[in-house]
Design a protein around this motif. Structure first.
Motif, PDB file in Angstrom:
ATOM      1  N   ALA A 144      39.772  40.226  32.434  1.00 52.22           N
ATOM      2  CA  ALA A 144      40.704  39.621  31.477  1.00 52.22           C
ATOM      3  C   ALA A 144      41.623  40.681  30.859  1.00 52.22           C
ATOM      4  O   ALA A 144      42.833  40.466  30.745  1.00 52.22           O
ATOM      5  CB  ALA A 144      39.925  38.874  30.388  1.00 52.22           C
ATOM      6  N   ILE A 145      41.035  41.826  30.454  1.00 54.70           N
ATOM      7  CA  ILE A 145      41.885  42.864  29.857  1.00 54.70           C
ATOM      8  C   ILE A 145      42.803  43.461  30.908  1.00 54.70           C
ATOM      9  O   ILE A 145      43.969  43.773  30.641  1.00 54.70           O
ATOM     10  CB  ILE A 145      41.036  43.962  29.158  1.00 54.70           C
ATOM     11  N   ASN A 146      42.305  43.591  32.136  1.00 56.72           N
ATOM     12  CA  ASN A 146      43.133  44.147  33.208  1.00 56.72           C
ATOM     13  C   ASN A 146      44.335  43.242  33.475  1.00 56.72           C
ATOM     14  O   ASN A 146      45.473  43.719  33.595  1.00 56.72           O
ATOM     15  CB  ASN A 146      42.303  44.308  34.475  1.00 56.72           C
ATOM     16  N   ALA A 147      44.101  41.945  33.553  1.00 53.40           N
ATOM     17  CA  ALA A 147      45.190  40.998  33.811  1.00 53.40           C
ATOM     18  C   ALA A 147      46.202  41.007  32.673  1.00 53.40           C
ATOM     19  O   ALA A 147      47.415  40.953  32.898  1.00 53.40           O
ATOM     20  CB  ALA A 147      44.620  39.594  34.009  1.00 53.40           C
TER      21      ALA A 147
ATOM     22  N   ALA B  17      42.887  53.231  36.773  1.00 49.59           N
ATOM     23  CA  ALA B  17      43.097  51.783  36.785  1.00 49.59           C
ATOM     24  C   ALA B  17      44.332  51.524  37.647  1.00 49.59           C
ATOM     25  O   ALA B  17      45.463  51.581  37.163  1.00 49.59           O
ATOM     26  CB  ALA B  17      43.291  51.259  35.366  1.00 49.59           C
ATOM     27  N   GLY B  18      44.093  51.269  38.930  1.00 53.24           N
ATOM     28  CA  GLY B  18      45.181  51.209  39.897  1.00 53.24           C
ATOM     29  C   GLY B  18      46.235  50.175  39.600  1.00 53.24           C
ATOM     30  O   GLY B  18      47.418  50.374  39.890  1.00 53.24           O
ATOM     31  N   ASP B  19      45.853  49.047  39.000  1.00 54.47           N
ATOM     32  CA  ASP B  19      46.823  48.013  38.660  1.00 54.47           C
ATOM     33  C   ASP B  19      47.709  48.412  37.487  1.00 54.47           C
ATOM     34  O   ASP B  19      48.760  47.816  37.282  1.00 54.47           O
ATOM     35  CB  ASP B  19      46.098  46.714  38.261  1.00 54.47           C
ATOM     36  N   LEU B  20      47.269  49.394  36.708  1.00 52.55           N
ATOM     37  CA  LEU B  20      47.897  49.655  35.417  1.00 52.55           C
ATOM     38  C   LEU B  20      48.643  50.975  35.324  1.00 52.55           C
ATOM     39  O   LEU B  20      49.658  51.069  34.639  1.00 52.55           O
ATOM     40  CB  LEU B  20      46.844  49.604  34.302  1.00 52.55           C
ATOM     41  N   SER B  21      48.146  52.023  35.971  1.00 52.94           N
ATOM     42  CA  SER B  21      48.734  53.352  35.783  1.00 52.94           C
ATOM     43  C   SER B  21      50.082  53.472  36.481  1.00 52.94           C
ATOM     44  O   SER B  21      50.183  53.249  37.687  1.00 52.94           O
ATOM     45  CB  SER B  21      47.790  54.445  36.304  1.00 52.94           C
TER      46      SER B  21
ATOM     47  N   THR C 178      51.084  43.390  28.667  1.00 56.32           N
ATOM     48  CA  THR C 178      51.002  44.345  27.558  1.00 56.32           C
ATOM     49  C   THR C 178      51.823  45.601  27.785  1.00 56.32           C
ATOM     50  O   THR C 178      52.520  46.067  26.876  1.00 56.32           O
ATOM     51  CB  THR C 178      49.531  44.720  27.274  1.00 56.32           C
ATOM     52  N   ARG C 179      51.754  46.172  28.991  1.00 56.01           N
ATOM     53  CA  ARG C 179      52.495  47.421  29.249  1.00 56.01           C
ATOM     54  C   ARG C 179      53.988  47.223  29.064  1.00 56.01           C
ATOM     55  O   ARG C 179      54.678  48.081  28.505  1.00 56.01           O
ATOM     56  CB  ARG C 179      52.195  47.924  30.659  1.00 56.01           C
ATOM     57  N   GLU C 180      54.490  46.082  29.522  1.00 63.77           N
ATOM     58  CA  GLU C 180      55.926  45.804  29.363  1.00 63.77           C
ATOM     59  C   GLU C 180      56.300  45.650  27.895  1.00 63.77           C
ATOM     60  O   GLU C 180      57.359  46.111  27.457  1.00 63.77           O
ATOM     61  CB  GLU C 180      56.281  44.537  30.133  1.00 63.77           C
TER      62      GLU C 180
END
Length: 248
Positions: A156-159, A125-129, A165-167
């Motif tokens: 929606a979950i990706n955004a 998941a390039g936006d997330l990892s 969420t990660r922060e």
């Protein structure tokens, strides 16, 4: 000086995003259920032979885990291939390797080691990892989380994870390790799969309880679900890395 610091931070963030977004590897997560009394033999086979044979045949070792639950006799590991097209070619090369055939035969002289194999294919998941070079040595366990989504809710979950969420996880001392989306062979909607690192299970449970009560999180969740819920079901499993695991 503040402008310089901000520029450096922005550059590092951009570099991190770029490196993650360009990761074209194809991942496979395999979970082996060992026959009764055979898991230690299975682990030994991986440590002494299989990891080297994977690498010999162009397959990258990412991580090797066993559950923290003492009644769960599975072994979960994650491999990476250069890309999706190379997966079957490299796997077939491995299973037909004469050295592997000898190792497998010798290790199973007293019976088969593996009773069942589950496999999941994934793309980063390039936006997330994040780019994680080395985990904090105080983080002793991992949590593998799988999100089953309502139809049409991948974006929606990706955004939500990308922007918030990660922060918020980091706010409660939960380390973001890796994020993937599954590749479903039947063409169905992918699932979100990710790894967090914690100091221990008790701290993990406490952190998630604090996260669930966070006022910012509750506002974000409610706003993001104005058009309906996003997550249908969450699977969670605590794991500990084996001594030979590249990720630990």
């Amino acid at each position: 000086m503040n402008i310089l610091k901000s520029s450096i931070l922005l550059f590092l963030f951009s570099l991190t995003f770029s490196l993650s977004a360009q990761d074209t590897r194809y991942f496979e997560m395999r979970t082996y259920t060992a026959h009764e009394g055979k898991r230690s033999d299975l682990i030994s086979r991986f440590e002494n032979h299989t990891l080297d044979l994977f690498e010999k045949n162009g397959i990258e070792n990412i991580a090797y885990f066993i559950p923290t639950d003492p009644t769960d006799y599975t072994l979960t590991f994650i491999l990476a291939y250069p890309d999706e097209k190379s997966r079957d070619e490299l796997w077939n090369k491995f299973i037909n390797d004469s050295e592997w055939k000898e190792v497998a035969k010798a290790s199973e002289a007293n019976g088969k080691l593996v009773a069942n194999v589950d496999q999941i294919f994934m793309k980063i998941a390039g936006d997330l990892s994040p780019v994680v070079s080395k985990l904090n040595s105080k983080k002793k366990i991992f949590e593998l989380r799988t999100y089953h989504l309502h139809p049409g809710k991948v974006e929606a979950i990706n955004a939500r994870f990308r922007d918030y969420t990660r922060e918020l996880f980091s706010r409660y001392d939960m380390t973001n390790v890796m994020y993937w989306y599954t590749v479903e062979k039947d063409g169905s909607q992918p699932k979100l799969v990710y790894l967090l690192a914690h100091k221990n299970e008790k701290r993990a449970q406490y952190a998630f309880s604090r996260f669930a009560e966070d006022a910012d999180w509750n506002k974000i969740r409610d706003a993001s679900e104005m058009d309906g819920p996003i997550v249908k079901k969450v699977d969670s499993k605590y794991l500990k890395a084996l001594s030979f695991s590249p990720m630990k």
